[in-house]
Enzyme design. Structure first.
Site, PDB file in Angstrom:
ATOM      1  N   CYS A  67       0.838  -1.210   0.000  1.00 59.02           N
ATOM      2  CA  CYS A  67       0.000   0.000   0.000  1.00 59.02           C
ATOM      3  C   CYS A  67       0.874   1.261   0.000  1.00 59.02           C
ATOM      4  O   CYS A  67       1.811   1.373  -0.768  1.00 59.02           O
ATOM      5  CB  CYS A  67      -0.946  -0.072   1.199  1.00 59.02           C
ATOM      6  N   GLY A  68       0.570   2.216   0.852  1.00 56.03           N
ATOM      7  CA  GLY A  68       1.272   3.493   0.855  1.00 56.03           C
ATOM      8  C   GLY A  68       2.755   3.393   1.135  1.00 56.03           C
ATOM      9  O   GLY A  68       3.521   4.301   0.768  1.00 56.03           O
TER      10      GLY A  68
END
Length: 203
Positions: free
Chosen positions: A103-104
């Site tokens: 993800c991020g």
């Protein structure tokens, strides 16, 4: 890889569901999962869970770790608060110790320049492109990707935010948690709800 400890980075707003499939199986297969915060102070996950880090980032030594796991968090996209974790990822990779980012956290690694010359994935290609990184040619449209690294640097696992099971699969393959047939069965059981895979996994 000299340690049997796996280190999970924890920080405010971290996506607490993303590492769960991986850490549960790693713990059941002999690894010790230790949490690492920027400081020893407790953090609060995106799900509102309070976590007390086992150690602070400045005390983390790649030589005592088998893997560093970085999850998504709102903070990856709102400033440089988590940049020290990306710098630590660089130190791990340079020491030949693997890093897994989902993800991020992939954007954090992109900003650090760690995806410029390695196969990787994320949520979507334009999410990483917005960081201004130079690795677009190495982006792979896949649920999760492992770049094996080489003699002089550690392997790197990346995944998008909807793929915690595939993320775990890549980690298990990298660390040899399951032999290939059982790894495939584990993935089919948890990703595809393939009941038949249960017997293959536990037989």
């Amino acid at each position: 890889m000299t340690g049997t400890s796996v280190h999970l980075a924890v920080y405010d707003t971290f996506a607490d569901w993303e590492p769960g499939f991986a850490t549960a199986q790693l713990t059941q297969h002999g690894r010790t999962v230790r949490t690492v915060g920027l400081t020893p102070s407790p953090v609060t996950t995106m799900g509102g869970v309070r976590v007390q880090p086992d150690l602070s980032l400045d005390a983390l030594d790649p030589a005592g770790s088998e893997l560093l796991i970085l999850t998504g968090a709102a903070l990856w996209d709102t400033g440089d608060t988590l940049a020290p974790f990306a710098r630590t990822a660089r130190a791990f990779l340079e020491a030949g110790v693997p890093v897994a980012a989902i993800c991020g956290a992939t954007a954090g690694l992109a900003r650090e320049g760690l995806l410029d010359d390695r196969s990787h994935t994320s949520a979507v290609s334009f999410y990483l492109a917005a960081t201004g990184y130079a690795g677009g040619a190495h982006y792979v449209e896949a649920d999760a990707v492992t770049d094996a690294g080489g003699a002089s640097r550690g392997a790197l696992v990346t995944a998008g935010p909807t793929e915690p099971v595939a993320f775990a699969r890549e980690i298990f393959g990298l660390l040899g948690v399951f032999e290939p047939k059982k790894l495939d069965a584990w993935f089919r059981l948890f990703h595809d709800s393939d009941a038949g895979a249960y017997e293959e996994l536990n037989g």
